[in-house]
Motif scaffolding. Structure first.
Motif, PDB file in Angstrom:
ATOM      1  N   GLN A 112       1.035  -1.131  -0.217  1.00  0.00           N
ATOM      2  CA  GLN A 112       0.004  -0.075  -0.086  1.00  0.00           C
ATOM      3  C   GLN A 112       0.908   1.411  -0.056  1.00  0.00           C
ATOM      4  OE1 GLN A 112      -3.486   0.184  -0.248  1.00  0.00           O
ATOM      5  NE2 GLN A 112      -2.975   2.442  -0.639  1.00  0.00           N
ATOM      6  N   ALA A 113       2.072   1.262   0.810  1.00  0.00           N
ATOM      7  CA  ALA A 113       2.951   2.439   0.898  1.00  0.00           C
ATOM      8  C   ALA A 113       3.584   2.608  -0.605  1.00  0.00           C
ATOM      9  CB  ALA A 113       3.703   2.372   2.103  1.00  0.00           C
ATOM     10  N   MET A 114       3.969   1.531  -1.199  1.00  0.00           N
ATOM     11  CA  MET A 114       4.604   1.640  -2.414  1.00  0.00           C
ATOM     12  C   MET A 114       3.561   2.340  -3.509  1.00  0.00           C
ATOM     13  SD  MET A 114       6.619  -1.935  -2.559  1.00  0.00           S
ATOM     14  CE  MET A 114       7.077  -1.798  -4.445  1.00  0.00           C
ATOM     15  N   ARG A 115       2.412   1.866  -3.462  1.00  0.00           N
ATOM     16  CA  ARG A 115       1.299   2.356  -4.481  1.00  0.00           C
ATOM     17  C   ARG A 115       0.900   3.774  -4.063  1.00  0.00           C
ATOM     18  NH1 ARG A 115      -1.051  -2.878  -3.274  1.00  0.00           N
ATOM     19  NH2 ARG A 115      -2.534  -2.122  -1.844  1.00  0.00           N
ATOM     20  N   ASP A 116       0.780   3.884  -2.805  1.00  0.00           N
ATOM     21  CA  ASP A 116       0.493   5.369  -2.551  1.00  0.00           C
ATOM     22  C   ASP A 116       1.592   6.434  -2.890  1.00  0.00           C
ATOM     23  OD1 ASP A 116      -1.802   4.795  -1.472  1.00  0.00           O
ATOM     24  OD2 ASP A 116      -1.244   4.680   0.563  1.00  0.00           O
ATOM     25  N   PHE A 117       3.008   6.123  -2.853  1.00  0.00           N
ATOM     26  CA  PHE A 117       4.187   6.739  -3.266  1.00  0.00           C
ATOM     27  C   PHE A 117       4.004   7.015  -4.480  1.00  0.00           C
ATOM     28  CE2 PHE A 117       6.737   6.887   0.814  1.00  0.00           C
ATOM     29  CZ  PHE A 117       7.164   8.095   0.762  1.00  0.00           C
ATOM     30  N   GLN A 118       3.901   5.753  -5.242  1.00  0.00           N
ATOM     31  CA  GLN A 118       3.759   6.057  -6.964  1.00  0.00           C
ATOM     32  C   GLN A 118       2.630   6.791  -7.265  1.00  0.00           C
ATOM     33  OE1 GLN A 118       1.844   4.751  -9.666  1.00  0.00           O
ATOM     34  NE2 GLN A 118       3.555   5.440 -10.733  1.00  0.00           N
ATOM     35  N   ARG A 119       1.481   6.651  -6.727  1.00  0.00           N
ATOM     36  CA  ARG A 119       0.235   7.437  -7.270  1.00  0.00           C
ATOM     37  C   ARG A 119       0.644   8.940  -6.976  1.00  0.00           C
ATOM     38  NH1 ARG A 119      -3.327   4.363  -4.235  1.00  0.00           N
ATOM     39  NH2 ARG A 119      -4.169   6.515  -3.305  1.00  0.00           N
ATOM     40  N   GLU A 166      13.462   4.233   1.308  1.00  0.00           N
ATOM     41  CA  GLU A 166      13.369   2.843   2.094  1.00  0.00           C
ATOM     42  C   GLU A 166      11.992   2.696   2.771  1.00  0.00           C
ATOM     43  OE1 GLU A 166      15.870   0.091   4.848  1.00  0.00           O
ATOM     44  OE2 GLU A 166      16.049   2.182   5.180  1.00  0.00           O
ATOM     45  N   LEU A 167      11.386   1.684   2.474  1.00  0.00           N
ATOM     46  CA  LEU A 167      10.097   1.282   3.212  1.00  0.00           C
ATOM     47  C   LEU A 167      10.381   0.043   4.225  1.00  0.00           C
ATOM     48  CD1 LEU A 167       7.168   1.489   0.703  1.00  0.00           C
ATOM     49  CD2 LEU A 167       8.085   3.158   2.472  1.00  0.00           C
ATOM     50  N   ILE A 168      10.031  -0.168   5.514  1.00  0.00           N
ATOM     51  CA  ILE A 168      10.284  -1.645   5.944  1.00  0.00           C
ATOM     52  C   ILE A 168       8.764  -1.544   6.627  1.00  0.00           C
ATOM     53  CG2 ILE A 168      11.553  -2.741   7.947  1.00  0.00           C
ATOM     54  CD1 ILE A 168      13.838  -0.821   7.557  1.00  0.00           C
ATOM     55  N   GLU A 169       8.620  -3.193   6.545  1.00  0.00           N
ATOM     56  CA  GLU A 169       7.472  -3.565   7.080  1.00  0.00           C
ATOM     57  C   GLU A 169       7.772  -4.999   8.242  1.00  0.00           C
ATOM     58  OE1 GLU A 169       4.025  -4.991   4.613  1.00  0.00           O
ATOM     59  OE2 GLU A 169       4.215  -6.958   5.586  1.00  0.00           O
ATOM     60  N   GLY A 170       7.804  -4.416   9.426  1.00  0.00           N
ATOM     61  CA  GLY A 170       8.223  -5.535  10.459  1.00  0.00           C
ATOM     62  C   GLY A 170       7.293  -5.729  11.658  1.00  0.00           C
ATOM     63  N   PRO A 171       7.675  -6.623  12.220  1.00  0.00           N
ATOM     64  CA  PRO A 171       6.652  -7.095  13.251  1.00  0.00           C
ATOM     65  C   PRO A 171       6.260  -6.314  14.542  1.00  0.00           C
ATOM     66  CG  PRO A 171       8.421  -8.620  13.375  1.00  0.00           C
ATOM     67  CD  PRO A 171       8.860  -7.756  11.952  1.00  0.00           C
ATOM     68  N   ALA A 172       5.437  -6.548  15.083  1.00  0.00           N
ATOM     69  CA  ALA A 172       5.278  -5.930  16.523  1.00  0.00           C
ATOM     70  C   ALA A 172       6.505  -6.235  17.415  1.00  0.00           C
ATOM     71  CB  ALA A 172       4.116  -6.282  17.020  1.00  0.00           C
ATOM     72  N   GLY A 176       1.013   2.455  13.628  1.00  0.00           N
ATOM     73  CA  GLY A 176       0.738   3.103  12.340  1.00  0.00           C
ATOM     74  C   GLY A 176       1.881   3.447  11.846  1.00  0.00           C
ATOM     75  N   ALA A 177       1.958   3.884  10.524  1.00  0.00           N
ATOM     76  CA  ALA A 177       3.283   4.132   9.839  1.00  0.00           C
ATOM     77  C   ALA A 177       3.820   5.373  10.342  1.00  0.00           C
ATOM     78  CB  ALA A 177       2.817   4.553   8.231  1.00  0.00           C
ATOM     79  N   ARG A 178       5.070   5.457  10.072  1.00  0.00           N
ATOM     80  CA  ARG A 178       5.827   6.821  10.502  1.00  0.00           C
ATOM     81  C   ARG A 178       7.167   6.924   9.735  1.00  0.00           C
ATOM     82  NH1 ARG A 178       7.314   2.646  13.900  1.00  0.00           N
ATOM     83  NH2 ARG A 178       9.623   2.462  14.449  1.00  0.00           N
TER      84      ARG A 178
END
Length: 151
Positions: free
Chosen positions: A16-23, A55-61, A70-72
């Protein structure tokens, strides 16, 4: 000695973050990569066409990249000629180590910079050629490490 090369956002949904940055800004992306550090599985991606990179990172709790609240904006990344020395200097300047990859065999460290509400990441410059071959194949040169400024 250091050289700036990326900014990072920790996100709960990397696609979702990739799509939002692209759009929103036309940002193009490399393919995300799944990896593991210690007990944490995470996903990472860098924008194509840098430097500088996003850079985008998706990591676990509970991980260094926990986005459960939330994203930051997470950190600003710099190549460093000596991560341990740079980390000592940042800690002495009031920016304590928040997380180090060194005990896991990864030469990087995050330091809290409370004045900007984010972290500074130092990454050993010895990783630069591997980074370029994975995330920036055929791209131009990276910024040089400034040897005139003391760490």
């Amino acid at each position: 000695m250091t050289a700036f090369y990326h900014v990072c956002f920790v996100v709960p949904d990397i696609e979702q973050a990739m799509r939002d940055f692209q759009r929103s800004a036309g940002v193009q992306w490399s393919a995300p990569l799944a990896d593991r550090l210690g007990e944490w599985d995470y996903r990472i991606v860098f924008s194509a066409g840098g430097p500088p990179f996003i850079e985008l990172i998706e990591g676990p709790a509970g991980s260094a990249w926990d986005a459960s609240e939330g994203a930051r904006f997470d950190h600003i990344g710099f190549w460093s000629s000596d991560v341990r020395q740079g980390s000592r200097r940042l800690a002495e300047e009031g920016m304590p180590t928040d997380f180090s990859g060194c005990p896991y065999g990864r030469p990087f460290a995050y330091h809290r910079m409370d004045s900007i509400g984010a972290r500074i990441e130092l990454v050993d410059v010895s990783r630069q050629s591997e980074f370029l071959s994975r995330w920036h194949p055929g791209g131009g040169p990276m910024p040089a490490i400034d040897e005139s400024c003391g760490d």
